[in-house]
Write a protein that holds these residues in place. Sequence first.
Motif, mmCIF file in Angstrom:
data_model
loop_
_atom_site.group_PDB
_atom_site.id
_atom_site.type_symbol
_atom_site.label_atom_id
_atom_site.label_comp_id
_atom_site.label_asym_id
_atom_site.label_seq_id
_atom_site.Cartn_x
_atom_site.Cartn_y
_atom_site.Cartn_z
ATOM 1 N N ALA A 61 0.850 -1.195 0.000
ATOM 2 C CA ALA A 61 0.000 0.000 0.000
ATOM 3 C C ALA A 61 0.883 1.241 0.000
ATOM 4 C CB ALA A 61 -0.920 -0.001 1.214
ATOM 5 N N ARG A 62 0.278 2.358 -0.369
ATOM 6 C CA ARG A 62 0.980 3.637 -0.394
ATOM 7 C C ARG A 62 0.076 4.739 0.125
ATOM 8 N NH1 ARG A 62 0.948 8.126 -3.387
ATOM 9 N NH2 ARG A 62 -0.610 7.246 -4.811
ATOM 10 N N VAL A 63 0.645 5.600 0.947
ATOM 11 C CA VAL A 63 -0.019 6.842 1.339
ATOM 12 C C VAL A 63 0.976 7.962 1.101
ATOM 13 C CG1 VAL A 63 -0.956 8.217 3.233
ATOM 14 C CG2 VAL A 63 -1.547 5.790 3.057
ATOM 15 N N ASP A 107 -3.441 5.714 10.102
ATOM 16 C CA ASP A 107 -2.411 6.387 10.898
ATOM 17 C C ASP A 107 -1.599 7.352 10.044
ATOM 18 O OD1 ASP A 107 -3.173 5.041 13.171
ATOM 19 O OD2 ASP A 107 -1.645 3.481 12.999
ATOM 20 N N GLN A 108 -1.229 6.923 8.839
ATOM 21 C CA GLN A 108 -0.432 7.771 7.966
ATOM 22 C C GLN A 108 -1.195 9.033 7.542
ATOM 23 O OE1 GLN A 108 2.840 7.284 7.102
ATOM 24 N NE2 GLN A 108 2.747 5.593 8.573
ATOM 25 N N LEU A 109 -2.474 8.843 7.236
ATOM 26 C CA LEU A 109 -3.299 9.985 6.813
ATOM 27 C C LEU A 109 -3.514 10.967 7.958
ATOM 28 C CD1 LEU A 109 -5.851 8.009 4.631
ATOM 29 C CD2 LEU A 109 -4.208 9.711 3.792
ATOM 30 N N LEU A 110 -3.770 10.434 9.158
ATOM 31 C CA LEU A 110 -3.945 11.303 10.324
ATOM 32 C C LEU A 110 -2.655 12.052 10.639
ATOM 33 C CD1 LEU A 110 -6.095 9.006 12.646
ATOM 34 C CD2 LEU A 110 -6.795 11.200 11.648
ATOM 35 N N LEU A 111 -1.519 11.352 10.513
ATOM 36 C CA LEU A 111 -0.229 12.005 10.746
ATOM 37 C C LEU A 111 -0.019 13.133 9.749
ATOM 38 C CD1 LEU A 111 2.510 12.114 12.168
ATOM 39 C CD2 LEU A 111 3.330 10.378 10.554
ATOM 40 N N ILE A 145 -0.271 19.278 8.887
ATOM 41 C CA ILE A 145 -0.812 20.415 8.130
ATOM 42 C C ILE A 145 -1.637 21.328 9.031
ATOM 43 C CG2 ILE A 145 -2.409 21.077 6.281
ATOM 44 C CD1 ILE A 145 -1.613 18.495 4.839
ATOM 45 N N ASN A 146 -2.410 20.734 9.928
ATOM 46 C CA ASN A 146 -3.421 21.493 10.661
ATOM 47 C C ASN A 146 -3.039 21.895 12.088
ATOM 48 O OD1 ASN A 146 -5.665 21.480 8.657
ATOM 49 N ND2 ASN A 146 -5.483 19.263 8.904
ATOM 50 N N LEU A 147 -2.064 21.221 12.697
ATOM 51 C CA LEU A 147 -1.663 21.616 14.042
ATOM 52 C C LEU A 147 -0.803 22.870 13.994
ATOM 53 C CD1 LEU A 147 -0.764 18.221 15.772
ATOM 54 C CD2 LEU A 147 -2.717 19.704 16.262
ATOM 55 N N PRO A 148 -0.863 23.712 15.027
ATOM 56 C CA PRO A 148 -0.050 24.938 15.059
ATOM 57 C C PRO A 148 1.448 24.596 14.992
ATOM 58 C CG PRO A 148 -1.722 24.979 16.776
ATOM 59 C CD PRO A 148 -1.742 23.603 16.208
#
Length: 290
Positions: free
Chosen positions: A34-36, A73-77, A82-85
């Motif tokens: 698989a790839r993310v 997990d990869q997508l959330l990371l 991108i979204n955390l300060p």
Amino acid sequence: MYSKQHAFPFLAVCITFLLFASCNRNDANQNALARVGKNYLYLEDVAPLITEGMSKTDSVSFVTSYINNWASDQLLLSKSKINLPEDRLKTFDALVEEYRTDLYTRAYKEALIAQGADSLISTAQLEAFYEKEKENFKLKERIARLRFIELPQNFLNKDEVSSRLRRFKKDDVKWLDSIGVQFKKLNFNDSIWVRSSRIFEEIPPITFENQDRYLKKSQFFELEDSLGVYLVKIEEVKQLNDVAPFSFITPTIKQVLLSRRKINYLRKLETEIIDEAIKDKEFEVFTDEK
């Protein structure tokens, strides 16, 4: 690399996934499941997790679930970066790096200690430390040397067992050993000091509240409860706040001495490592000279 015992069921699972994935993949990562983004999950990442007892159906289900969890997990990371300060990301990166450094250095220190630190401590060293520090080895609870037997209720030969346990000559020990399989519990090693809390566990009729009555030097008694009959001979007792006997405290002393030796060994190693780095010009400290 995965073991041969995993190879055949896992190979079948891999072929299933790779044939399915190859229709939609035109890259050089032929072993990827698989790839993310730019991150790939490979066969060798999953292979060690497939157990020998898994059927092909179970293996496929497991790998599918693992791929989905990995992707999540990869997508959330990726989203978090991108979204955390920015300040929080810097804090997390620093913590990760600190943990990584600690993990590597701790493992290396343990390897150095195992390889070079002396773990042998002589009886003379233990005794010397005990004599010097004995006032720091006060007992936090009562301890005793004792022997005991727990018999089933209505045991037919109880009187002879009681007599031989009390007398405890060589012939008595031999006889008691010969019928020991009939006892529910026994302890003949009356040279070992035992904590009162352990005695309460092994002989339930003796409790914290009534220990003054039973835990006395040279006392022999018989107790009974719903579980069995207990025959007990107390050889010696040490009270709360007495200095712990040498044989009782020896394991603690050994751990203290080993811990001190390891600390001193590590300090010596760290000093040598820094001195060597300075000598080889691998390490220097910059100061402002005015």
